[in-house]
Design a protein around this motif. Structure first.
Motif, PDB file in Angstrom:
ATOM      1  N   UNK A  76      43.223  32.278  41.853  1.00 24.66           N
ATOM      2  CA  UNK A  76      42.729  33.655  41.954  1.00 24.66           C
ATOM      3  C   UNK A  76      42.432  34.238  40.591  1.00 24.66           C
ATOM      4  N   UNK A  77      43.317  34.009  39.637  1.00 30.78           N
ATOM      5  CA  UNK A  77      43.082  34.482  38.267  1.00 30.78           C
ATOM      6  C   UNK A  77      41.837  33.804  37.696  1.00 30.78           C
ATOM      7  N   UNK A  78      41.679  32.511  37.972  1.00 32.31           N
ATOM      8  CA  UNK A  78      40.492  31.785  37.497  1.00 32.31           C
ATOM      9  C   UNK A  78      39.204  32.359  38.069  1.00 32.31           C
ATOM     10  N   UNK A  79      39.208  32.676  39.352  1.00 30.71           N
ATOM     11  CA  UNK A  79      37.995  33.247  39.974  1.00 30.71           C
ATOM     12  C   UNK A  79      37.681  34.632  39.422  1.00 30.71           C
ATOM     13  N   UNK A  80      38.711  35.446  39.219  1.00 33.71           N
ATOM     14  CA  UNK A  80      38.487  36.783  38.658  1.00 33.71           C
ATOM     15  C   UNK A  80      37.942  36.656  37.234  1.00 33.71           C
ATOM     16  N   UNK A  81      38.494  35.722  36.458  1.00 35.86           N
ATOM     17  CA  UNK A  81      38.014  35.527  35.088  1.00 35.86           C
ATOM     18  C   UNK A  81      36.563  35.044  35.072  1.00 35.86           C
ATOM     19  N   UNK A  82      36.238  34.089  35.930  1.00 33.69           N
ATOM     20  CA  UNK A  82      34.874  33.566  35.957  1.00 33.69           C
ATOM     21  C   UNK A  82      33.863  34.585  36.477  1.00 33.69           C
ATOM     22  N   UNK A  83      34.319  35.495  37.319  1.00 30.48           N
ATOM     23  CA  UNK A  83      33.411  36.530  37.840  1.00 30.48           C
ATOM     24  C   UNK A  83      33.415  37.763  36.940  1.00 30.48           C
ATOM     25  N   UNK A  84      34.096  37.660  35.806  1.00 32.36           N
ATOM     26  CA  UNK A  84      34.195  38.751  34.829  1.00 32.36           C
ATOM     27  C   UNK A  84      34.756  40.019  35.464  1.00 32.36           C
ATOM     28  N   UNK A  85      35.713  39.836  36.358  1.00 36.33           N
ATOM     29  CA  UNK A  85      36.400  40.958  36.981  1.00 36.33           C
ATOM     30  C   UNK A  85      35.654  41.603  38.132  1.00 36.33           C
ATOM     31  N   UNK A  86      34.546  41.013  38.566  1.00 37.03           N
ATOM     32  CA  UNK A  86      33.751  41.621  39.645  1.00 37.03           C
ATOM     33  C   UNK A  86      34.556  41.741  40.937  1.00 37.03           C
ATOM     34  N   UNK A  87      35.368  40.718  41.263  1.00 39.67           N
ATOM     35  CA  UNK A  87      36.171  40.780  42.481  1.00 39.67           C
ATOM     36  C   UNK A  87      37.232  41.872  42.378  1.00 39.67           C
ATOM     37  N   UNK A  88      37.854  41.972  41.219  1.00 41.47           N
ATOM     38  CA  UNK A  88      38.957  42.907  41.032  1.00 41.47           C
ATOM     39  C   UNK A  88      38.528  44.354  41.188  1.00 41.47           C
ATOM     40  N   UNK A  89      37.253  44.631  41.050  1.00 40.10           N
ATOM     41  CA  UNK A  89      36.742  45.997  41.179  1.00 40.10           C
ATOM     42  C   UNK A  89      36.512  46.395  42.628  1.00 40.10           C
ATOM     43  N   UNK A  90      36.522  45.446  43.527  1.00 37.97           N
ATOM     44  CA  UNK A  90      36.167  45.726  44.919  1.00 37.97           C
ATOM     45  C   UNK A  90      37.397  46.152  45.720  1.00 37.97           C
ATOM     46  N   UNK A  91      37.174  47.093  46.640  1.00 34.02           N
ATOM     47  CA  UNK A  91      38.268  47.670  47.424  1.00 34.02           C
ATOM     48  C   UNK A  91      38.979  46.627  48.281  1.00 34.02           C
ATOM     49  N   UNK A  92      38.222  45.741  48.937  1.00 34.13           N
ATOM     50  CA  UNK A  92      38.832  44.737  49.808  1.00 34.13           C
ATOM     51  C   UNK A  92      39.783  43.851  49.016  1.00 34.13           C
ATOM     52  N   UNK A  93      39.436  43.575  47.756  1.00 31.88           N
ATOM     53  CA  UNK A  93      40.260  42.726  46.906  1.00 31.88           C
ATOM     54  C   UNK A  93      41.588  43.417  46.585  1.00 31.88           C
ATOM     55  N   UNK A  94      41.515  44.705  46.291  1.00 34.16           N
ATOM     56  CA  UNK A  94      42.729  45.452  45.976  1.00 34.16           C
ATOM     57  C   UNK A  94      43.651  45.550  47.191  1.00 34.16           C
ATOM     58  N   UNK A  95      43.061  45.746  48.369  1.00 34.04           N
ATOM     59  CA  UNK A  95      43.856  45.776  49.597  1.00 34.04           C
ATOM     60  C   UNK A  95      44.507  44.404  49.813  1.00 34.04           C
ATOM     61  N   UNK A  96      43.729  43.342  49.593  1.00 31.78           N
ATOM     62  CA  UNK A  96      44.238  41.975  49.751  1.00 31.78           C
ATOM     63  C   UNK A  96      45.411  41.722  48.803  1.00 31.78           C
TER      64      UNK A  96
END
Length: 169
Positions: free
Chosen positions: A80-100
């Motif tokens: 998960x950390x690898x995907x967030x890093x590779x997406x330059x934090x794009x996932x971490x900004x999304x509401x569904x991700x924060x709920x997850x």
């Protein structure tokens, strides 16, 4: 008939795909471990009234599932950390991700903290029962608590799967 790939194949996409596969494996192993744990406890409760000693032998086996669950969680976390890093934090900004992430924290608290306490309590209760103590009420309470922990855990995992698939904003 021609099919067109929806993304360009490059090193970054391949790395993201690699982390995604590891992430799915980690989540699936965590979910699968919970399902197996649920069924092993069901077998324990079925066996216990007939043969307490034999049922008690199942409990040490269940401890091994905690290690498998923890290993899968570490895999899930790293990927998960690898995907967030590779997406330059794009996932971490999304509401569904924060709920997850919040639900994942609940999974860990429910399984490790609450479930761990209940399982340790059950082992002590079974030991006391085998030694001749009257622990019927405590055993019944633990049975209900452990069942609720499993049901909650499974519902939380299903919610995580739904959030991961639909990714609403």
């Amino acid at each position: 008939m021609h099919f067109r790939c929806s993304f360009e194949v490059n090193a970054s996409n391949m790395n993201l795909f690699f982390f995604l596969v590891l992430h799915i494996v980690g989540l699936s192993v965590m979910f699968g471990t919970t399902v197996v744990d649920f069924f092993c406890f069901a077998q324990f409760w079925k066996q216990y009234p007939r043969d307490k000693v034999r049922a008690a032998a199942i409990l040490p086996i269940l401890v091994n599932f905690r290690f498998l669950f923890a290993g899968a969680f570490i895999l899930l976390l790293i990927s998960g950390i690898g995907m967030v890093a590779l997406s330059h934090g794009a996932f971490a900004e999304q509401f569904w991700f924060r709920v997850k992430m919040g639900i994942l924290v609940l999974v860990i608290l429910n399984g490790a903290v609450i479930g761990g306490r209940a399982t340790r309590g059950l082992r002590k209760t079974v030991e006391a029962d085998l030694a001749g103590a009257n622990v019927e009420q405590r055993r019944k309470a633990l049975k209900g608590r452990i069942r609720m922990i499993h049901i909650l855990q499974l519902l939380l995992f299903v919610t995580i799967f739904i959030l991961s698939v639909y990714k609403f904003n």
